[in-house]
Design a protein around this motif. Sequence first.
Motif, short mmCIF file in Angstrom:
data_model
loop_
_atom_site.label_atom_id
_atom_site.label_comp_id
_atom_site.label_asym_id
_atom_site.label_seq_id
_atom_site.Cartn_x
_atom_site.Cartn_y
_atom_site.Cartn_z
N UNK A 146 3.51 -7.56 -11.78
CA UNK A 146 2.48 -8.32 -11.06
C UNK A 146 1.79 -7.44 -10.02
N UNK A 147 2.58 -6.68 -9.28
CA UNK A 147 2.01 -5.81 -8.25
C UNK A 147 1.10 -4.76 -8.87
N UNK A 148 1.55 -4.16 -9.97
CA UNK A 148 0.72 -3.15 -10.63
C UNK A 148 -0.54 -3.78 -11.23
N UNK A 149 -0.43 -5.01 -11.73
CA UNK A 149 -1.59 -5.69 -12.32
C UNK A 149 -2.65 -6.00 -11.26
N UNK A 150 -2.23 -6.20 -10.03
CA UNK A 150 -3.17 -6.54 -8.95
C UNK A 150 -3.54 -5.34 -8.08
N UNK A 151 -3.13 -4.17 -8.48
CA UNK A 151 -3.36 -2.98 -7.65
C UNK A 151 -4.84 -2.76 -7.32
N UNK A 152 -5.71 -2.79 -8.31
CA UNK A 152 -7.14 -2.54 -8.04
C UNK A 152 -7.72 -3.57 -7.09
N UNK A 153 -7.37 -4.82 -7.30
CA UNK A 153 -7.85 -5.90 -6.43
C UNK A 153 -7.38 -5.70 -5.00
N UNK A 206 0.83 -1.21 0.00
CA UNK A 206 0.00 0.00 0.00
C UNK A 206 0.87 1.26 0.00
N UNK A 207 1.91 1.26 0.81
CA UNK A 207 2.84 2.40 0.84
C UNK A 207 3.48 2.60 -0.53
N UNK A 208 3.94 1.51 -1.14
CA UNK A 208 4.59 1.60 -2.43
C UNK A 208 3.64 2.07 -3.52
N UNK A 209 2.38 1.66 -3.47
CA UNK A 209 1.39 2.13 -4.45
C UNK A 209 1.21 3.64 -4.36
N UNK A 210 1.32 4.19 -3.15
CA UNK A 210 1.11 5.62 -2.96
C UNK A 210 2.32 6.48 -3.24
N UNK A 211 3.46 5.85 -3.46
CA UNK A 211 4.71 6.60 -3.67
C UNK A 211 5.03 6.69 -5.16
N UNK A 216 7.16 -13.77 -3.78
CA UNK A 216 5.80 -13.81 -4.33
C UNK A 216 5.67 -13.01 -5.62
N UNK A 217 6.74 -12.30 -5.99
CA UNK A 217 6.76 -11.57 -7.25
C UNK A 217 6.17 -10.18 -7.23
N UNK A 218 6.03 -9.58 -6.04
CA UNK A 218 5.43 -8.25 -5.93
C UNK A 218 6.44 -7.11 -5.94
N UNK A 219 7.63 -7.36 -5.41
CA UNK A 219 8.62 -6.29 -5.31
C UNK A 219 10.00 -6.79 -5.73
N UNK A 220 10.89 -5.82 -5.93
CA UNK A 220 12.31 -6.12 -6.13
C UNK A 220 13.09 -4.96 -5.51
N UNK A 221 14.32 -5.27 -5.14
CA UNK A 221 15.20 -4.23 -4.59
C UNK A 221 16.27 -3.93 -5.63
N UNK A 222 16.50 -2.64 -5.83
CA UNK A 222 17.52 -2.22 -6.78
C UNK A 222 18.46 -1.24 -6.08
N UNK A 223 19.67 -1.16 -6.55
CA UNK A 223 20.65 -0.24 -5.97
C UNK A 223 20.18 1.20 -6.21
#
Length: 143
Positions: free
Chosen positions: A100-107, A42-47, A78-85
């Motif tokens: 995947x995370x963006x595709x499931x955002x509305x749900x 939820x935090x990441x969706x809002x940022x 689970x395929x929702x996030x990744x960490x990058x430098x």
Amino acid sequence: MDTNNTDKIAILIKKAALEAEKAQMPILQSCDLSVAQYKILKYLYGASPDTVRIVDLEAYYSMTHPAVIDILKVLEKKGYTRRIVNPEDARSKIVSLTEKAYAQRRELEALGDQMETAVTRNLSPAEKVELASLLHRMMGEQV
């Protein structure tokens, strides 16, 4: 208000938080997410995309570094996030949402609405506003 230990504000807040989590867990089961994992998403969706550092999540949720890392590891599996430098500071990492995370955002946001309803089901609209205001004030935030 009775002054015995069962009525202390800190205890009531902790009990309310546990009850809220109990109400939220069955709603999130359909997506195989915990409450902690959901709140990170939820935090990441809002940022703004690719701007959230791990330390930002730690600070916002008052969580320890190891706790945030553990949650992120599961979200990555689970395929929702990744960490990058972090391009501005190679010592830190940016947390990024996947397709995947963006595709499931509305749900997932709809599940958030269901959780909010479940947690506040015994409050009137005015009481919800008052409670939110009091909690913000208690944390020293301006509303």
